[in-house]
Design a protein around this motif. Structure first.
Motif, PDB file in Angstrom:
ATOM      1  N   GLY A   1      33.809  60.099  41.012  1.00 40.83           N
ATOM      2  CA  GLY A   1      34.564  59.425  42.055  1.00 40.83           C
ATOM      3  C   GLY A   1      34.596  57.936  41.820  1.00 40.83           C
ATOM      4  N   PHE A   2      35.640  57.273  42.352  1.00 35.35           N
ATOM      5  CA  PHE A   2      35.842  55.854  42.091  1.00 35.35           C
ATOM      6  C   PHE A   2      36.217  55.087  43.364  1.00 35.35           C
ATOM      7  N   PRO A   3      35.480  55.272  44.459  1.00 41.46           N
ATOM      8  CA  PRO A   3      35.820  54.557  45.682  1.00 41.46           C
ATOM      9  C   PRO A   3      35.700  53.048  45.494  1.00 41.46           C
ATOM     10  N   GLY A   4      36.669  52.315  46.058  1.00 45.60           N
ATOM     11  CA  GLY A   4      36.657  50.862  45.988  1.00 45.60           C
ATOM     12  C   GLY A   4      37.378  50.281  44.797  1.00 45.60           C
ATOM     13  N   VAL A   5      37.647  51.077  43.765  1.00 46.34           N
ATOM     14  CA  VAL A   5      38.301  50.555  42.572  1.00 46.34           C
ATOM     15  C   VAL A   5      39.732  50.100  42.894  1.00 46.34           C
ATOM     16  N   ASN A   6      40.338  50.723  43.862  1.00 48.78           N
ATOM     17  CA  ASN A   6      41.704  50.364  44.247  1.00 48.78           C
ATOM     18  C   ASN A   6      41.768  49.144  45.151  1.00 48.78           C
ATOM     19  N   GLN A   7      40.605  48.556  45.482  1.00 50.03           N
ATOM     20  CA  GLN A   7      40.619  47.447  46.426  1.00 50.03           C
ATOM     21  C   GLN A   7      39.760  46.259  46.021  1.00 50.03           C
ATOM     22  N   SER A   8      38.623  46.463  45.394  1.00 52.36           N
ATOM     23  CA  SER A   8      37.666  45.375  45.223  1.00 52.36           C
ATOM     24  C   SER A   8      38.085  44.402  44.123  1.00 52.36           C
ATOM     25  N   ALA A   9      37.621  43.168  44.274  1.00 53.44           N
ATOM     26  CA  ALA A   9      38.041  42.067  43.412  1.00 53.44           C
ATOM     27  C   ALA A   9      37.663  42.229  41.943  1.00 53.44           C
ATOM     28  N   PRO A  10      36.485  42.772  41.590  1.00 48.47           N
ATOM     29  CA  PRO A  10      36.155  42.877  40.163  1.00 48.47           C
ATOM     30  C   PRO A  10      37.117  43.761  39.363  1.00 48.47           C
ATOM     31  N   PHE A  11      37.911  44.614  40.057  1.00 46.33           N
ATOM     32  CA  PHE A  11      38.869  45.475  39.361  1.00 46.33           C
ATOM     33  C   PHE A  11      40.312  44.988  39.547  1.00 46.33           C
ATOM     34  N   ALA A  12      40.496  43.826  40.179  1.00 46.19           N
ATOM     35  CA  ALA A  12      41.843  43.362  40.503  1.00 46.19           C
ATOM     36  C   ALA A  12      42.686  43.136  39.258  1.00 46.19           C
ATOM     37  N   SER A  13      42.108  42.559  38.206  1.00 46.89           N
ATOM     38  CA  SER A  13      42.911  42.286  37.010  1.00 46.89           C
ATOM     39  C   SER A  13      43.378  43.575  36.359  1.00 46.89           C
ATOM     40  N   MET A  14      42.551  44.615  36.383  1.00 46.36           N
ATOM     41  CA  MET A  14      42.957  45.914  35.838  1.00 46.36           C
ATOM     42  C   MET A  14      44.159  46.454  36.611  1.00 46.36           C
ATOM     43  N   ARG A  15      44.112  46.331  37.937  1.00 42.63           N
ATOM     44  CA  ARG A  15      45.217  46.817  38.761  1.00 42.63           C
ATOM     45  C   ARG A  15      46.469  45.952  38.571  1.00 42.63           C
TER      46      ARG A  15
ATOM     47  N   ALA B   1      35.271  36.400  37.037  1.00 43.84           N
ATOM     48  CA  ALA B   1      34.504  35.288  36.491  1.00 43.84           C
ATOM     49  C   ALA B   1      33.420  34.833  37.444  1.00 43.84           C
ATOM     50  N   THR B   2      32.269  34.559  36.902  1.00 45.48           N
ATOM     51  CA  THR B   2      31.031  34.112  37.550  1.00 45.48           C
ATOM     52  C   THR B   2      30.376  35.192  38.405  1.00 45.48           C
ATOM     53  N   THR B   3      31.026  36.334  38.564  1.00 45.75           N
ATOM     54  CA  THR B   3      30.441  37.440  39.333  1.00 45.75           C
ATOM     55  C   THR B   3      30.030  38.583  38.431  1.00 45.75           C
ATOM     56  N   TYR B   4      30.959  39.052  37.606  1.00 45.07           N
ATOM     57  CA  TYR B   4      30.661  40.212  36.746  1.00 45.07           C
ATOM     58  C   TYR B   4      31.774  40.372  35.715  1.00 45.07           C
ATOM     59  N   ILE B   5      31.405  40.458  34.449  1.00 48.65           N
ATOM     60  CA  ILE B   5      32.349  40.786  33.380  1.00 48.65           C
ATOM     61  C   ILE B   5      31.749  41.905  32.552  1.00 48.65           C
ATOM     62  N   GLY B   6      32.488  43.000  32.444  1.00 51.86           N
ATOM     63  CA  GLY B   6      32.031  44.148  31.673  1.00 51.86           C
ATOM     64  C   GLY B   6      32.283  43.986  30.195  1.00 51.86           C
ATOM     65  N   THR B   7      31.991  45.022  29.439  1.00 47.14           N
ATOM     66  CA  THR B   7      32.073  44.926  27.983  1.00 47.14           C
ATOM     67  C   THR B   7      33.469  45.169  27.423  1.00 47.14           C
ATOM     68  N   ALA B   8      34.388  45.715  28.231  1.00 48.23           N
ATOM     69  CA  ALA B   8      35.786  45.871  27.810  1.00 48.23           C
ATOM     70  C   ALA B   8      36.697  45.470  28.962  1.00 48.23           C
ATOM     71  N   PRO B   9      36.674  44.194  29.358  1.00 52.48           N
ATOM     72  CA  PRO B   9      37.379  43.768  30.571  1.00 52.48           C
ATOM     73  C   PRO B   9      38.892  43.759  30.454  1.00 52.48           C
ATOM     74  N   LYS B  10      39.425  43.940  29.247  1.00 49.80           N
ATOM     75  CA  LYS B  10      40.875  43.930  29.079  1.00 49.80           C
ATOM     76  C   LYS B  10      41.415  45.259  28.540  1.00 49.80           C
ATOM     77  N   ALA B  11      40.575  46.289  28.497  1.00 58.84           N
ATOM     78  CA  ALA B  11      41.038  47.610  28.067  1.00 58.84           C
ATOM     79  C   ALA B  11      41.851  48.253  29.184  1.00 58.84           C
ATOM     80  N   SER B  12      42.519  49.357  28.868  1.00 57.17           N
ATOM     81  CA  SER B  12      43.281  50.130  29.847  1.00 57.17           C
ATOM     82  C   SER B  12      42.530  51.425  30.128  1.00 57.17           C
ATOM     83  N   TYR B  13      42.676  51.943  31.369  1.00 57.71           N
ATOM     84  CA  TYR B  13      41.795  53.015  31.804  1.00 57.71           C
ATOM     85  C   TYR B  13      42.535  54.175  32.467  1.00 57.71           C
ATOM     86  N   HIS B  14      41.995  55.383  32.237  1.00 57.03           N
ATOM     87  CA  HIS B  14      42.348  56.598  32.967  1.00 57.03           C
ATOM     88  C   HIS B  14      41.112  57.028  33.738  1.00 57.03           C
TER      89      HIS B  14
END
Length: 561
Positions: free
Chosen positions: A196-210, A247-260
């Motif tokens: 499950g992925f609750p919050g991914v459609n709303q929270s700021a750390p995933f905003a650039s992906m969206r 930035a300054t909060t959290y950056i993962g290891t593939a922050p510019k990849a595309s996801y399913h």
């Protein structure tokens, strides 16, 4: 945000779903269970391996072509004639079909199952769930509170504030160096199989992906719909280890990849149906053209009365999920799977599909590079080394459903930390095959010359892997490096020409940022000079080297046995 229609993809591309929704519920008198029905052949199929575009996306075909992997008969969808006859069987509800297994997932009672088994094209049947009883089982992430995480974070050196608390787990395996070189996962497609992925459609750390249309598709293989922003937060947490990008909060290891985002796990119970979900999701990921599957899931023990796996089953060829993972690897996908969290239990060993051959199985270490006590160990039942590699999974940082940052324990976190790094490394070396990506990461790792069944080949260094891959397996002469690494009693520096014949300031820190040693090395014309620090405790260290007269400072990582 762009969300592909999964109904279209599953039918037109994958051939795994019978239709946009399961056939209507049927009237039965017995207990309805899920079953995997295996067909004898693919007779009557209108599909051919010469026309793969009829059932695979262009990207899936290109991935195979790039790695010289031919489309095989196993890639063909099951016979539509067989599907039609299964759907027409009284009392049977068809859920999915499987290309790789030449099979179908159905729901029916025992009487209807008998009707299916009597069909001449049905070879065998495997029951996937035996009860609807709720389970108290929980996924293997054990997060601390956000408040506790803050105090732990104070102990860890954040050398790049942009990464927030995620810096060390990314830097430990060379992801930060790849990011600084311009490789952040751009153009790489990653499928995340989770609960499950609750919050991914709303929270700021995933905003650039969206906002950048890098969230390519979602599907819930448990409920058979596209709603994945629900159920368990485990998927949100693991996804953030790769995709988090604030930035300054959290950056993962593939922050510019595309996801399913693919929901396969039902945390309310534990039965082999979830392995079948994993299979169908992996086939979907294949057809959609993904490069990497990140799976922080594992299967060993099922709820009664389903039969649990035994250690003898952990041979990569027995469980549904392990066979599916092997198929995915054969299609050119890099499958990265967590080793499991049973290292401190009576079971101890990795689960399925972590036991599969050609799968990159990830164990967990702490910030000092010491194996976490819960990290499952190998070997496989047939004697292969597992896990393959290790990354931080003890007090690893992740994003919560509300967009905050916490820390938790589990190989569930080590897996995506490494999967995202593998994506950045593959982006930097696009001509490699999936198996070559795994090979070079293993060659770069801390135990490359002496792998074991606790950490496999050890903690990888993607920056070193990049150098090895581009230079045919050798480190260019004159490159600054520490050897041996992992270090023993003696420690040496390899000096490039520009650092010879001048005094050097050498400083060694532990990963908490505490000063361990500092010295001025006299000028030397030698390419190799002894470092000779005081005895070091086991763990990970940072060594900075700079000319005493001033100049660029360079930082190396090494592990002390």
């Amino acid at each position: 945000m762009r969300l592909f229609s999964l109904a279209v993809l599953l039918t037109a591309l994958v051939g795994t779903a019978a239709e946009a929704a399961p056939t209507p519920p049927v009237q039965t008198t017995g207990t309805v269970r899920r079953h995997l029905i295996y067909f004898r052949d693919k007779a009557g199929t209108p599909f051919t391996i010469a026309q793969p575009q009829a059932f695979l996306s262009a990207r899936a075909v290109q991935r195979r072509q790039r790695q010289n992997i031919p489309v095989q008969p196993r890639d063909l969808p099951v016979s539509p004639t067989y599907v039609a006859q299964v759907k027409a069987t009284s009392g049977v509800q068809l859920w999915y079909t499987s290309r790789w297994f030449n099979a179908a997932v159905v729901a029916c009672d025992s009487v209807a199952l008998g009707r299916l088994q009597a069909l001449p094209f049905v070879r065998s049947a495997q029951t996937l769930n035996r009860t609807t009883r709720s389970s108290t089982r929980s996924l293997p992430a054990e997060p601390t509170s956000t408040e506790a995480a803050a105090s732990v974070a104070d102990l860890l050196t954040t050398r790049d504030k942009n990464y927030g608390q995620a810096f060390w787990q990314a830097d430990m395996i060379g992801a930060v160096a790849l990011h600084n070189a311009g490789f952040r996962g751009e153009g790489m497609h990653i499928a995340v199989l989770d609960a499950g992925f609750p919050g991914v459609n709303q929270s700021a750390p995933f905003a650039s992906m969206r906002n950048e249309n890098r969230l390519l598709s979602t599907f819930d293989f448990v409920g058979r719909d596209r709603g994945v922003y629900e159920r368990n937060s485990h998927g949100t947490n693991t996804l953030s280890c790769m995709a988090g990008n604030l930035a300054t909060t959290y950056i993962g290891t593939a922050p510019k990849a595309s996801y399913h985002l693919l929901l396969t796990e039902d945390v309310s119970s534990e039965h082999p149906i979830e392995e079948a979900n994993w299979l169908i999701a992996a086939e979907y990921a294949d057809s959609a053209g993904v490069d990497i599957i990140s799976s922080s899931l594992g299967y060993t023990t099922f709820d009664f009365p389903s039969r649990s796996h035994t250690y003898a089953d952990m041979n990569g060829r027995t469980s549904v999920a392990s066979r599916a993972a092997t198929m995915a690897a054969r299609a050119g996908i890099l499958v990265v799977n967590s080793a499991g969290n049973d290292g401190g239990s009576a079971w101890r060993y990795i689960g399925a599909p972590a036991d599969a051959d050609s799968v990159l199985t990830v164990g967990a270490v702490d910030s000092l590079g010491v194996i976490a006590g819960f990290s499952s160990v190998g070997p496989t039942a047939d004697g292969r080394i597992k896990p393959n590699l290790a990354a931080q999974g003890y007090l690893a940082a992740f994003v919560t459903t509300g967009g905050g940052v916490a820390r938790g324990n589990g190989t569930s976190f080590a897996c995506p930390v490494l999967a995202g790094t593998a994506a950045a490394f593959w982006q930097a070396n696009p001509t490699l095959t999936a198996q070559q990506v795994m090979h070079w990461l293993q060659r770069s790792a801390s135990l490359a010359d002496n792998p074991n069944n606790f950490l496999g080949y050890g903690i990888p260094n993607a920056e070193r892997a990049n150098t090895l891959a581009k230079n045919g397996g050798t480190i260019p002469d004159g490159e600054l490096s520490i050897f041996p690494n992992p270090a023993g009693r003696d420690l040496f520096l390899n000096l490039p020409a520009e650092l010879r014949n001048q005094a050097l300031r050498v400083v060694i820190y532990d990963v908490r940022g505490a000063l361990v040693a500092e010295k001025i090395m006299s000028p030397s014309a030698a390419a190799q000079v002894p470092l000779q620090p005081e005895p070091l405790r086991s763990g990970m260290y940072l060594c900075t080297v700079e000319p005493q007269s001033g100049g660029k400072s360079r930082t190396l990582r090494f592990m002390q046995h």
